[in-house]
Design a protein around this motif. Structure first.
Motif, PDB file in Angstrom:
ATOM      1  N   ALA A 517     -11.865 -27.205  68.341  1.00 13.08           N
ATOM      2  CA  ALA A 517     -13.332 -27.244  68.272  1.00 13.08           C
ATOM      3  C   ALA A 517     -13.794 -27.606  66.857  1.00 13.08           C
ATOM      4  CB  ALA A 517     -13.910 -25.893  68.691  1.00 13.08           C
ATOM      5  N   LYS A 518     -13.095 -27.059  65.851  1.00  8.89           N
ATOM      6  CA  LYS A 518     -13.452 -27.311  64.452  1.00  8.89           C
ATOM      7  C   LYS A 518     -13.279 -28.793  64.107  1.00  8.89           C
ATOM      8  CE  LYS A 518     -12.421 -25.517  59.833  1.00  8.89           C
ATOM      9  NZ  LYS A 518     -11.496 -24.677  59.043  1.00  8.89           N
ATOM     10  N   ARG A 519     -12.214 -29.411  64.634  1.00  9.72           N
ATOM     11  CA  ARG A 519     -11.980 -30.835  64.379  1.00  9.72           C
ATOM     12  C   ARG A 519     -13.114 -31.682  64.951  1.00  9.72           C
ATOM     13  NH1 ARG A 519      -5.886 -32.035  63.882  1.00  9.72           N
ATOM     14  NH2 ARG A 519      -4.997 -29.979  63.483  1.00  9.72           N
ATOM     15  N   GLU A 520     -13.746 -31.176  65.994  1.00  7.95           N
ATOM     16  CA  GLU A 520     -14.877 -31.880  66.623  1.00  7.95           C
ATOM     17  C   GLU A 520     -16.205 -31.525  65.926  1.00  7.95           C
ATOM     18  OE1 GLU A 520     -14.769 -33.940  69.497  1.00  7.95           O
ATOM     19  OE2 GLU A 520     -12.586 -33.864  69.259  1.00  7.95           O
ATOM     20  N   LYS A 521     -16.104 -30.718  64.855  1.00  5.78           N
ATOM     21  CA  LYS A 521     -17.296 -30.185  64.166  1.00  5.78           C
ATOM     22  C   LYS A 521     -18.203 -29.435  65.148  1.00  5.78           C
ATOM     23  CE  LYS A 521     -17.586 -33.178  60.119  1.00  5.78           C
ATOM     24  NZ  LYS A 521     -16.216 -33.684  60.178  1.00  5.78           N
ATOM     25  N   GLN A 595     -19.090 -27.890  76.842  1.00  8.34           N
ATOM     26  CA  GLN A 595     -19.602 -26.523  76.638  1.00  8.34           C
ATOM     27  C   GLN A 595     -19.681 -26.114  75.162  1.00  8.34           C
ATOM     28  OE1 GLN A 595     -17.166 -23.861  78.944  1.00  8.34           O
ATOM     29  NE2 GLN A 595     -18.220 -24.327  80.856  1.00  8.34           N
ATOM     30  N   LEU A 596     -19.099 -26.913  74.281  1.00  5.11           N
ATOM     31  CA  LEU A 596     -19.102 -26.554  72.853  1.00  5.11           C
ATOM     32  C   LEU A 596     -20.504 -26.718  72.275  1.00  5.11           C
ATOM     33  CD1 LEU A 596     -15.787 -28.305  71.663  1.00  5.11           C
ATOM     34  CD2 LEU A 596     -16.110 -25.916  72.334  1.00  5.11           C
ATOM     35  N   VAL A 597     -20.794 -25.963  71.201  1.00  5.69           N
ATOM     36  CA  VAL A 597     -22.078 -26.112  70.509  1.00  5.69           C
ATOM     37  C   VAL A 597     -21.818 -26.721  69.138  1.00  5.69           C
ATOM     38  CG1 VAL A 597     -23.278 -24.259  71.710  1.00  5.69           C
ATOM     39  CG2 VAL A 597     -21.975 -23.729  69.645  1.00  5.69           C
ATOM     40  N   SER A 598     -22.788 -27.483  68.649  1.00  8.61           N
ATOM     41  CA  SER A 598     -22.613 -28.178  67.368  1.00  8.61           C
ATOM     42  C   SER A 598     -22.676 -27.192  66.209  1.00  8.61           C
ATOM     43  CB  SER A 598     -23.707 -29.235  67.194  1.00  8.61           C
ATOM     44  OG  SER A 598     -24.959 -28.592  67.007  1.00  8.61           O
ATOM     45  N   TYR A 599     -22.089 -27.596  65.075  1.00 11.32           N
ATOM     46  CA  TYR A 599     -22.156 -26.778  63.867  1.00 11.32           C
ATOM     47  C   TYR A 599     -23.597 -26.500  63.469  1.00 11.32           C
ATOM     48  CZ  TYR A 599     -17.285 -26.368  62.323  1.00 11.32           C
ATOM     49  OH  TYR A 599     -15.958 -26.009  62.194  1.00 11.32           O
ATOM     50  N   GLU A 600     -24.469 -27.517  63.661  1.00 11.52           N
ATOM     51  CA  GLU A 600     -25.873 -27.347  63.262  1.00 11.52           C
ATOM     52  C   GLU A 600     -26.522 -26.192  64.041  1.00 11.52           C
ATOM     53  OE1 GLU A 600     -24.487 -30.285  63.979  1.00 11.52           O
ATOM     54  OE2 GLU A 600     -24.480 -31.133  61.933  1.00 11.52           O
ATOM     55  N   GLU A 601     -26.252 -26.146  65.355  1.00 10.52           N
ATOM     56  CA  GLU A 601     -26.789 -25.048  66.173  1.00 10.52           C
ATOM     57  C   GLU A 601     -26.233 -23.699  65.705  1.00 10.52           C
ATOM     58  OE1 GLU A 601     -27.077 -25.514  70.615  1.00 10.52           O
ATOM     59  OE2 GLU A 601     -26.071 -27.415  70.137  1.00 10.52           O
TER      60      GLU A 601
END
Length: 689
Positions: A517-521, A595-601
């Motif tokens: 998930a981190k690699r996808e930011k 289902q992942l949420v962005s770093y900004e969120e």
């Protein structure tokens, strides 16, 4: 009213059945893990690894732990999921110990590992025992039994197995009940110095005539201290001191150098030891007063000195006969111990302040987490009409204590509102957090060492700013716990799962998911999991895919490494798995990424939670200050002024507090007041009224 053994047995059995179902474990595994967790918490053993193996020729083992002092703990179970409490006879005990001793003996003398499957936990254990032959200082054989030990079994004398000094320990249902019901939630350590060393230890009373508190100054022979540590290890150390040693390693090189090069000056150079006890026995000798017996000796400062004396004697063959250590012993009755011992420990450790050592159960971080857990309702699961709470047990035994004075109807309601599967401890929290924060190797070191590292990390973050530990942090921790426990169940249900290394697979599976998930930011949507109070089918199938790859990776360690559990504790293991994250990412379902949420969120959520916590902190700070009356602020002000402890600015703020409620200190002024109080107490300038 105190429970009978039969009542305790039936309650324990129901707890076990519920736990096995909630954790996706066999009942035998749940039985072993439950008792082992209690013994690790109280320092009886440093850790525990499940390892079931039984052979027709009278060989059996159910768990093990290699500790840092060259000792090996081997565990064996007496468990058949019995419906009624039965008696454990001497014959049963001897037969069980014979079987587990046979495993050790066969590993050393009969090349047992050669007959075992190389990817199995029992192969790793047998091979490691063989590899360490000649280096074992002692062997502890420990029997966990769901029966109650017959009164006819009075003692279990030490012996020898394959040339290694061996001691025998039985933890039956009655001993477990005694430990759980004891006020300190641990089995007291009783020492008889005359029996052990032939004489008492000279002491000087340092207390006034009072029944509530006694204190003694002692000059402890270093050999006695090292022998006690060798015999009892971590049981001798108060819990936060064990945490400190877990975080820092056992030998202080400065102490070691003094022992080896300048033993005559040890007493002068060393700060000594602070210890507590529940009670002592003394007698007058020709040379003065001596302590002959101590009940529940606990070292609350000086654990590193004690461990270093032991290790330097063992590893360097150092002569300790001319070394003495000053010891301050405070006798605190069990009623007072829960409040007083942490304070003694806290103040004793201020000269060598270490976050890990300070991380008591009453540290503000744990108190805040407990506050959230008692206040925040978790959303009702789909199909359920009721909201529930997640019970954070910051101090051992709180979950049971919370129910002890309730009526049966109130207990029933309590359990509905706080289901046992939703109780989690400090060591659970450390596991949930460290796997997602890229520290899966720490989790594989065992619960105490993992907690020590978590404590050091969180303690440092708390010192910088406590605002990050807020409602979102609590909800995210619970969501991480939900995923962790779901992963345990998922792994256990997989067709490829052979029954070994589940803890290792779970830790690395979740760390890999976090890494992908981190690699996808991006990040797992923990708040969504909190709202649902469950892991959905998409995440479940993703976990199943990742866990299979992780399992295949860890059961193929590099050439020359035979124990897979030990391989999982190495940084190289995590580095190798991480290197495969990109390939794993390609085989995950598309729905997982949706289902992942962005770093900004995520950052916006964290920022908002911090701002809310900052406001809450300010309100709480003012509340604490306003609960202290003006005349008490005046008394404190005068005491600090007499000791020249206040700056002019601080003195001005105290003058505002002395006019409460006519004047009310601002939020910032309240923070200064509380900080001065804390520093004053730590420095010994202020004494609690």
């Amino acid at each position: 009213m105190e429970q009978t053994s039969e009542e305790f047995f039936h309650d324990f059995r129901q707890e076990l059945l519920a736990g096995a179902e909630a954790n996706g474990r066999f009942q035998l595994d749940e039985f072993m893990e439950t008792i082992a967790a209690e013994l690790v918490e109280t320092g009886f053993t440093e850790g525990f690894e499940l390892c079931h193996f039984r052979a027709l020729r009278g060989v059996r083992v159910d768990g093990y732990w290699f500790n840092d002092e060259g000792a090996l703990d081997l565990f064996i179970a007496d468990f058949e999921s019995r419906n009624e409490l039965m008696s454990l006879t001497r014959t049963d005990v001897d037969a069980a110990f014979k079987r587990v001793a046979n495993f050790f003996d066969a590993s050393i003398d009969r090349n047992l590992a050669d007959d075992l499957e190389v990817t199995s936990p029992e192969y790793g254990l047998a091979k490691q025992i063989d590899d360490r032959r000649g280096s074992f200082s002692s062997l502890n054989l420990i029997l966990f039994s769901e029966r109650t030990l017959s009164g006819a079994v009075q003692s279990l004398p030490d012996g020898e197995v394959a040339g290694v000094p061996t001691s025998y320990h039985v933890w039956d249902i009655s001993r477990l009940q005694r430990q759980r019901s004891s006020r300190s939630h641990k089995e007291p350590l009783d020492l008889d110095f005359e029996q052990m060393f032939g004489q008492g230890i000279a002491c000087l009373p340092a207390h006034l005539t009072t029944d509530a508190y006694q204190s003694y100054l002692m000059v402890m022979p270093a050999d006695v201290l090292a022998t006690l540590y060798g015999s009892f290890g971590a049981r001798l150390l108060e819990q936060n001191v064990r945490t400190f040693l877990q975080a820092r390693g056992n030998v202080n090189q400065g102490i070691r150098a003094t022992i080896l090069n300048d033993p005559g000056m040890f007493f002068a150079y060393n700060n000594g030891i602070t210890a507590t006890a529940q009670s002592v026995e003394t007698e007058e000798t020709d040379s003065g007063l001596a302590i002959t017996k101590i009940v529940d000796l606990q070292i609350v400062n000086g654990g590193q000195t004690t461990a270093s004396l032991f290790h330097t004697r063992k590893r360097d063959k150092a002569d300790l006969s001319q070394i003495f250590v000053q010891m301050k012993l405070s006798v605190i009755n069990s009623q007072q111990s829960e409040m007083v011992v942490p304070k003694i420990s806290e103040y004793a450790n201020t000269q060598n302040r270490v976050n890990a050592a300070d991380f008591f159960s009453n540290h503000p971080f744990h108190v805040r987490m407990e506050g959230f857990s008692r206040r925040i309702w978790a959303p009702a699961q789909k199909g359920s009409p009721r909201e529930t709470r997640w019970f954070y047990e910051r101090a051992r035994g709180q979950y049971a204590d919370a129910q002890s004075k309730l009526t049966s109807a109130e207990q029933k309601r309590f359990k509905v509102e706080h289901p046992k599967p939703q109780m989690f401890t400090k060591t659970d929290l450390a596991k949930f957090e460290n796997v997602w924060d890229e520290h899966p190797r720490w989790v594989n070191l065992g619960s105490q060492k993992n907690f020590a590292r978590y404590a050091a990390r969180i303690g440092a973050e708390w010192e910088k700013s406590s605002d990050g530990f807020n409602e979102f942090y609590f909800k995210r921790a619970v969501a991480r716990g939900l995923i962790f426990r779901a992963t345990e169940r998922i792994v256990s249900a997989q067709p490829w799962y052979s029954g070994g290394y589940r803890a290792n697979i779970v830790a690395y599976t979740l760390a890999v998911l976090g890494d992908i998930a981190k690699r996808e930011k991006q990040s797992i949507d923990f708040l969504e999991i909190w709202k649902a109070q469950m892991v959905d089918s998409v995440l479940e199938s993703t976990i199943a895919v990742v866990s299979k790859v992780v399992n295949d990776d860890i059961i193929s360690p590099p050439h020359g490494i035979s124990n897979i559990s030990e391989w999982c504790k190495k940084e190289a293991c995590w580095t190798r798995i991480q290197s495969r994250a990109e390939a794993i990412a390609d085989i995950l379902p598309k729905e997982f990424y949706d289902q992942l949420v962005s770093y900004e969120e995520q950052i916006a959520t964290v920022r908002s939670a911090k701002q809310t916590q900052r406001i809450d902190n300010g309100i709480e700070t003012q509340r604490k200050v306003l609960t202290v009356p003006a005349n008490e602020w005046a008394r404190i002000y005068q005491a600090l002024l007499d000791r020249e402890f206040l700056t002019p600015k601080e003195a001005g703020i105290f003058k505002v507090a002395m006019q409460i409620p006519v004047k009310v200190p601002t939020e910032k002024q309240c923070a200064v007041l509380l900080d001065v109080l804390d520093r004053g107490r730590t420095a010994g300038v202020l004494v609690e009224k």
